[in-house]
Design a protein around this motif. Structure first.
Motif, short mmCIF file in Angstrom:
data_model
loop_
_atom_site.label_atom_id
_atom_site.label_comp_id
_atom_site.label_asym_id
_atom_site.label_seq_id
_atom_site.Cartn_x
_atom_site.Cartn_y
_atom_site.Cartn_z
N THR A 1 -15.47 -13.72 -3.09
CA THR A 1 -14.49 -14.31 -2.17
C THR A 1 -14.83 -14.04 -0.71
O THR A 1 -14.64 -14.92 0.12
N VAL B 1 -13.37 -5.77 -9.52
CA VAL B 1 -12.96 -5.84 -8.11
C VAL B 1 -14.17 -6.14 -7.23
O VAL B 1 -14.11 -6.99 -6.34
N MET C 1 -18.89 1.53 -1.90
CA MET C 1 -17.76 2.27 -2.46
C MET C 1 -17.73 2.15 -3.97
O MET C 1 -17.46 3.14 -4.67
N PHE D 1 -8.08 -13.92 -0.68
CA PHE D 1 -8.95 -15.09 -0.57
C PHE D 1 -8.11 -16.36 -0.44
O PHE D 1 -8.34 -17.20 0.44
N ASP E 1 -17.84 -5.83 5.15
CA ASP E 1 -16.89 -5.80 4.03
C ASP E 1 -17.61 -5.79 2.69
O ASP E 1 -17.30 -4.98 1.81
N ALA F 1 -5.48 -3.90 -7.13
CA ALA F 1 -6.59 -4.21 -6.22
C ALA F 1 -7.17 -5.58 -6.53
O ALA F 1 -7.50 -6.35 -5.63
N THR G 1 -9.39 -7.04 2.77
CA THR G 1 -10.51 -6.45 2.03
C THR G 1 -10.49 -4.94 2.15
O THR G 1 -10.73 -4.22 1.18
N LYS G 2 -10.16 -4.44 3.34
CA LYS G 2 -10.09 -2.99 3.52
C LYS G 2 -8.95 -2.40 2.68
O LYS G 2 -9.06 -1.29 2.16
N THR G 3 -7.85 -3.17 2.57
CA THR G 3 -6.76 -2.70 1.72
C THR G 3 -7.22 -2.57 0.27
O THR G 3 -6.88 -1.60 -0.41
N VAL G 4 -7.99 -3.56 -0.19
CA VAL G 4 -8.50 -3.51 -1.56
C VAL G 4 -9.34 -2.26 -1.76
O VAL G 4 -9.18 -1.52 -2.75
N LEU G 5 -10.24 -1.99 -0.80
CA LEU G 5 -11.10 -0.80 -0.91
C LEU G 5 -10.25 0.46 -0.94
O LEU G 5 -10.51 1.40 -1.69
N MET G 6 -9.21 0.46 -0.12
CA MET G 6 -8.35 1.64 -0.04
C MET G 6 -7.64 1.87 -1.38
O MET G 6 -7.53 3.02 -1.84
N TYR H 1 -4.91 -8.17 -5.13
CA TYR H 1 -5.09 -8.22 -3.67
C TYR H 1 -6.30 -9.05 -3.31
O TYR H 1 -6.24 -9.89 -2.41
N ALA H 2 -7.41 -8.79 -3.99
CA ALA H 2 -8.64 -9.51 -3.65
C ALA H 2 -8.43 -11.01 -3.82
O ALA H 2 -8.85 -11.81 -2.97
N LEU I 1 0.84 -1.20 0.00
CA LEU I 1 0.00 0.00 0.00
C LEU I 1 0.87 1.25 0.00
O LEU I 1 0.61 2.23 -0.72
N VAL J 1 -7.01 -10.86 9.47
CA VAL J 1 -6.16 -10.65 8.29
C VAL J 1 -7.01 -10.56 7.03
O VAL J 1 -6.78 -9.73 6.15
N ASN J 2 -8.05 -11.40 6.95
CA ASN J 2 -8.91 -11.37 5.77
C ASN J 2 -9.60 -10.03 5.64
O ASN J 2 -9.63 -9.42 4.56
N SER J 3 -10.14 -9.54 6.75
CA SER J 3 -10.84 -8.26 6.71
C SER J 3 -9.86 -7.12 6.45
O SER J 3 -10.18 -6.17 5.73
N PHE J 4 -8.68 -7.23 7.01
CA PHE J 4 -7.62 -6.26 6.74
C PHE J 4 -7.34 -6.19 5.24
O PHE J 4 -7.25 -5.11 4.66
N SER K 1 -17.23 0.47 7.14
CA SER K 1 -16.01 -0.29 7.36
C SER K 1 -15.52 -0.12 8.79
O SER K 1 -15.15 -1.09 9.46
#
Lengths: 358, 110, 99
Positions: B78, B71, B51, C68, B44, C60, C38-43, C63-64, A51, C33-36, B20
């Protein structure tokens, strides 16, 4: 990033937040006592690092960090953790002084260097001023690839990349030798009867069925798109290996080995490197130098091709075909090496289970 | 008109971020692994949808919009599958949900 | 405005790290970690649109996918102690093996 964050101050705050997250993860990693927690933390660390690379406008590097650091390393570390003990033996304080002093010395040394580094993005800094600037200026004329990163990796420094691909292949061979080389054939692998009750999850099965073809397709998109945007052979190979690993994870490595036998995977790893080198020799045969893609096509044939929509006209066809060919070789080598290593780890685990059972 | 649509998009993006954060607070404060999976997976997918919609409204149609939709499709495929697998694995390995009323324990409680 | 969104997602990611460290079960950690991820993907999606670089969305997508696959792998290791065994049958129509 000025579009995203209205002012340099905000950008600084954002970078500071991300780096704080990274530092927090490292501290947590040091404090963690379980191998599996460490692997989880390293996966999160990789995502955060990637990131941060994105904020520095380096999508190619972020791409690699995401696919290698968060994906394949996690898998390989998991395989390694499965063949070792569960808990890190806690270090005695007496043994810590040497690593602590070494780390502190390295930290102080780097901190002393930092003030002498050029400002981020400074056009007068050595990497941007000489050869980097030359690449940026010459790529539209020489190569015609919009993504300068790919032009440098695959064409200007194609010989270096051949070396890197060979290193990946050699590393794969080394890992296979260390793990014992022999992987159980799928029919001989033991089947755990107790798993059959849980082996019927239709949700995962359907999701994997939908995803695996899309991931493979996406890998080829990344391969072909590397010339225009972020991506290329390395990333495509890792994504392809990820699709195979997903198949092995959900349907069992026996099924994957039936579809793609161990011998084929190992042969493909060698074929990828050989194919890369063959492109170079083809250029020599056509009268050029090693990996000189301009010599790949004969001038008469090239003149018949439609002139590229990019600047520079039709003489870029050789470059484009050459880059695509070597990227395909890289993809084949990387994907096969990753899959072979995954096979070796999983095969090793089932063999030790079999040894324990008999 | 276009500006109004852009503002609606911005509101949706902010709502996604709010969702979120709400999910993260839920993951932090809920009592057991199942409620946490519930909080994380619902927010999520919800945040991803909001978004995507918000960014589409803000940016309009472009090749990037198609990638954004890809995406979104990936996350919608997933995230629930991972949550399902996680909950199944947690249940299979012997974790039982924390029940609201301690006077009526579940029969299969270990 | 978008800076606020990015900062908010960062806060959510930080909270996920707290859950990762606290556990208590391995599944809590994997979930974190999974939710982390997903939030990274959104970011990244948010950042990519903000700067108008579609390249970011390619990352992105990766990442997704990677998120998974690592979640499945981690969950499998915690549950089955093995990466090799199947989680689902390849062919639904196949005869169920005798127990």
């Amino acid at each position: 990033m000025s579009l995203l964050l209205a002012s340099p101050e905000l950008e600084l705050v954002f970078s500071a937040l991300l780096l704080t997250l990274v530092a927090g993860l490292v501290v947590a990693l040091l404090a963690a006592r379980s191998v599996l927690t460490c692997i989880l933390l390293m996966s999160a660390f990789s995502l955060t690092m990637a990131l941060w690379l994105m904020t520095m406008d380096a999508p190619d590097v972020a791409f690699t960090e995401a696919s290698v650091g968060a994906g394949v390393s996690t898998m390989i570390l998991l395989g390694a953790a499965l063949s070792s003990t569960d808990v890190i033996p806690s270090l005695r304080p007496g043994r810590l002084w040497f690593p602590a002093v070494a780390c502190l010395a390295a930290f102080i040394g780097m901190a002393l260097i930092v003030p002498d580094l050029p400002v981020f993005g400074d056009p007068g800094s050595p990497p941007s001023a000489y050869v980097g600037r030359l690449y940026l200026e010459q790529t539209p004329h020489d190569i015609g690839a919009p993504n300068v990163v790919t032009a440098v990796l695959a064409s200007y420094r194609g010989f270096d990349t051949l070396g890197e691909t060979t290193v990946i292949f050699a590393a794969g061979v080394g890992v296979l030798l260390l793990l014992g080389g022999q992987v159980r054939s799928p029919d001989a692998a033991p089947e755990d009867v107790s798993l059959r009750a849980s082996a019927g999850s239709p949700v995962l099965s359907v999701a994997a069925r939908l995803l695996i073809p899309i991931i493979c397709l996406y890998a080829f998109y990344v391969l072909a798109h590397g010339e225009f945007g972020a991506g290329g052979g390395f990333q495509a190979g890792v994504i392809l290996a990820a699709a195979l690993i997903l198949h092995a994870l959900v349907f069992g490595v026996r099924e994957t080995m039936k579809a793609l036998p161990v011998g084929v995977v190992r042969a493909c790893a060698a074929l990828g490197v050989l194919g890369y080198a063959a492109v170079g020799f083809l250029a020599i045969l056509n009268g050029g130098r090693f990996l000189d893609y301009d010599a790949l096509l004969s001038p008469v044939f090239e003149a018949g091709l439609p002139s590229s929509h990019l600047a520079g006209g039709h003489h870029h066809w050789g470059q484009r075909i050459g880059i695509l060919a070597i990227e395909t070789g890289v993809m084949l080598a990387v994907a096969s090496t990753m899959t072979a290593i995954f096979y070796a780890f999983t095969g090793r685990v089932s063999r030790s289970d079999a040894a324990g059972a008999s | 008109m276009a500006e109004a649509i852009g503002w609606i998009g911005a509101v949706l993006v902010i709502a996604a971020v709010g969702l979120s954060i709400a999910g993260a607070v839920g993951v932090l404060r809920f009592p057991d692994v199942y409620t946490r999976i519930h909080a994380a997976s619902i927010t999520d997918t919800g945040a991803a949808s909001l978004m995507t919609l918000g960014l589409l409204l803000m940016a309009g149609f472009s090749p990037a919009a198609i990638k954004l939709c890809i995406v979104w499709v990936f996350i919608m495929l997933t995230s629930p599958a991972a949550a399902h697998a996680l909950a199944g694995a947690a249940f299979g390995s012997g974790h039982r949900p924390v029940l609201a009323d301690p006077r009526q324990p579940s029969e299969d409680e270990a | 405005m978008l800076a606020g969104g990015v900062a908010g997602l960062l806060v959510a990611m930080g909270l996920m790290i707290v859950r990762l460290l606290r556990g208590p079960t391995a599944y809590d950690r994997v979930l974190a970690v999974n939710s982390f991820g997903t939030k990274t993907v959104l970011m990244i999606a948010l950042m990519g649109f903000a700067v108008g670089r579609p390249d970011f969305l390619d990352v992105a997508i990766v990442y997704a996918l990677i998120n998974f696959i690592s979640t499945i792998a981690l969950m499998k290791v915690f549950r089955l102690r093995s990466l090799a065994e199947p989680l689902a049958r390849l062919s639904i129509s196949r005869e169920a093996p005798d127990g």
